[in-house]
Write a protein that holds these residues in place. Structure first.
Motif, PDB file in Angstrom:
ATOM      1  N   PHE A 167       0.851  -1.186   0.000  1.00  0.00           N
ATOM      2  CA  PHE A 167       0.000   0.000   0.000  1.00  0.00           C
ATOM      3  C   PHE A 167       0.892   1.244   0.000  1.00  0.00           C
ATOM      4  O   PHE A 167       1.743   1.417   0.879  1.00  0.00           O
ATOM      5  N   LEU A 168       0.728   2.061  -1.006  1.00  0.00           N
ATOM      6  CA  LEU A 168       1.528   3.279  -1.152  1.00  0.00           C
ATOM      7  C   LEU A 168       0.848   4.418  -0.403  1.00  0.00           C
ATOM      8  O   LEU A 168      -0.284   4.796  -0.723  1.00  0.00           O
ATOM      9  N   LEU A 169       1.517   4.953   0.596  1.00  0.00           N
ATOM     10  CA  LEU A 169       0.915   6.003   1.423  1.00  0.00           C
ATOM     11  C   LEU A 169       0.853   7.333   0.692  1.00  0.00           C
ATOM     12  O   LEU A 169       0.016   8.180   1.012  1.00  0.00           O
ATOM     13  N   GLY A 170       1.749   7.562  -0.269  1.00  0.00           N
ATOM     14  CA  GLY A 170       1.722   8.809  -1.016  1.00  0.00           C
ATOM     15  C   GLY A 170       2.152   9.997  -0.162  1.00  0.00           C
ATOM     16  O   GLY A 170       2.975   9.871   0.751  1.00  0.00           O
ATOM     17  N   LEU A 195      -6.168  17.929  -0.649  1.00  0.00           N
ATOM     18  CA  LEU A 195      -4.766  17.997  -1.059  1.00  0.00           C
ATOM     19  C   LEU A 195      -4.448  16.954  -2.120  1.00  0.00           C
ATOM     20  O   LEU A 195      -3.609  17.193  -3.003  1.00  0.00           O
ATOM     21  N   GLN A 196      -5.128  15.813  -2.065  1.00  0.00           N
ATOM     22  CA  GLN A 196      -4.913  14.793  -3.085  1.00  0.00           C
ATOM     23  C   GLN A 196      -5.383  15.278  -4.448  1.00  0.00           C
ATOM     24  O   GLN A 196      -4.746  14.978  -5.473  1.00  0.00           O
ATOM     25  N   VAL A 197      -6.463  16.024  -4.481  1.00  0.00           N
ATOM     26  CA  VAL A 197      -6.951  16.581  -5.746  1.00  0.00           C
ATOM     27  C   VAL A 197      -5.929  17.576  -6.313  1.00  0.00           C
ATOM     28  O   VAL A 197      -5.628  17.573  -7.512  1.00  0.00           O
ATOM     29  N   ILE A 198      -5.375  18.403  -5.435  1.00  0.00           N
ATOM     30  CA  ILE A 198      -4.349  19.364  -5.869  1.00  0.00           C
ATOM     31  C   ILE A 198      -3.127  18.626  -6.406  1.00  0.00           C
ATOM     32  O   ILE A 198      -2.577  18.983  -7.454  1.00  0.00           O
ATOM     33  N   CYS A 199      -2.700  17.586  -5.679  1.00  0.00           N
ATOM     34  CA  CYS A 199      -1.552  16.791  -6.125  1.00  0.00           C
ATOM     35  C   CYS A 199      -1.835  16.110  -7.458  1.00  0.00           C
ATOM     36  O   CYS A 199      -0.950  16.035  -8.324  1.00  0.00           O
ATOM     37  N   VAL A 218      -8.091   7.132  -5.694  1.00  0.00           N
ATOM     38  CA  VAL A 218      -8.745   5.995  -5.036  1.00  0.00           C
ATOM     39  C   VAL A 218      -8.381   5.971  -3.558  1.00  0.00           C
ATOM     40  O   VAL A 218      -7.345   6.498  -3.141  1.00  0.00           O
ATOM     41  N   LYS A 219      -9.254   5.358  -2.771  1.00  0.00           N
ATOM     42  CA  LYS A 219      -8.995   5.255  -1.329  1.00  0.00           C
ATOM     43  C   LYS A 219      -8.045   4.104  -1.018  1.00  0.00           C
ATOM     44  O   LYS A 219      -7.229   4.203  -0.104  1.00  0.00           O
TER      45      LYS A 219
END
Length: 328
Positions: free
Chosen positions: A24-27, A34-38, A98-99
């Protein structure tokens, strides 16, 4: 080119007695905004990187004025940049949306192998480009003879071979380890240091092997590049006219900028004592050499290069003539 090596390596890592079905990649963050911005940022960088690198390759292929050793190596530098950014960024983009940020054991091993191959080969291509500049400036009369097509192809083949062999050692050294504790990789792709941090066995030997392989590739090519430019500098300083010195330096400026960005981040990332506390900082450094540098290279080599600018103008003229054939 290295698909057979990949299959061999994956068959070896399958023998891991504590085979992990997935990681599982924590990113970078778990906050959705913030994920949307990334996602938007990475997507923009990826598009610019692909368009820029594929554009450089296309220009070099269609313009006969660019059929020289310097641009031969530059086209393969662009190919490597496009390949290894494509190895990393699409998976990162998916994980931003994705979650469940899972990646299978096999895909993780393949990603590490592909990335390490391209990154190592790029070191040697940059060294070959430094040698090309050395011959062009220090032995201009012998340049067509020394930088023959046979030598260029041989240097390029050596770069790719070094990439495959080094990444094979790199990947096997890491994926033969047991992963029996957490399978959460504190990174946005499968890289060596965060994977070593997950092993429940003593990973010091594997870490030393990885550092030795990376260290040999980076330091040997760094020394080669430094010696090449030391010889170039000694010749350039003997040129009496300021215009001549400026012209000689300008042919090396783009390469030096690219080398500084790439090698600086690689040296910081791999050739230092690792710790879990530094993994968050490593992710930011990885963004520089794995995401940003592939985007910047086409700009670095195009904006200050007269021949590339002329090639772009010719390509624009051909495109306009094709689209509007009746316009004078």
């Amino acid at each position: 080119m290295y698909c057979g090596y990949t299959a061999c390596i994956l068959s070896m890592v399958e023998d891991n007695s504590t085979f992990a079905p997935e990681f599982f990649l924590l990113g970078f963050t778990s906050q959705e905004d913030l994920q949307v911005i990334c996602f938007v940022l990475f997507l923009a960088i990826y598009v610019v990187s692909l368009v820029g690198n594929l554009g450089v390759i296309t220009l070099i292929r269609i313009d006969s004025c660019l059929h020289t050793p310097m641009y031969f190596f530059l086209s393969h530098l662009s190919l490597l940049d496009a390949c290894y950014s494509s190895t990393i960024i699409p998976q990162a983009l998916l994980n931003f949306l994705v979650k469940r940020k899972a990646i299978s054991f096999m895909r993780c091993a393949a990603q590490l192998f592909s990335f390490a191959t391209c990154a190592t080969a790029e070191c040697y291509v940059l060294a070959a480009m430094a040698y090309d500049r050395y011959v062009a400036i220090c032995n201009p009369l012998l340049y067509p003879v020394v930088m023959s097509r046979r030598l260029c192809i041989g240097m390029l083949a050596g770069a790719y071979l070094a990439g495959v062999l080094s990444s094979a050692i790199h990947t096997v050294s890491i994926f033969h380890l047991p992963f029996c504790h957490s399978r959460r990789i504190n990174h946005f792709f499968c890289d060596g240091p965060p994977l070593l941090a997950l092993s429940c066995s003593d990973a010091r030997l594997s870490g030393m092997v990885v550092s030795a392989v990376v260290g040999f590739n980076v330091l040997s090519t760094t020394v080669f590049i430094l010696v090449s430019y030391w010889l170039v500098l000694s010749v350039v300083l003997q040129i009496r006219s300021a215009a001549g010195r400026h012209r000689a330096f300008s042919t090396c400026a783009s390469h030096l900028v690219s080398v500084t960005l790439y090698y600086g981040s690689c040296l910081f990332m791999y050739l230092r004592p690792g710790s879990t506390a530094t993994l968050d900082h490593d992710k930011l450094v990885s963004v520089l050499y794995a995401v940003v540098v592939p985007m910047l290279n086409p700009l670095i080599y195009s904006l200050r290069n007269t021949e590339m600018k002329n090639a772009v103008r010719k390509a624009q003229g051909r495109l306009l003539s094709f689209l509007f054939p009746h316009v004078p």
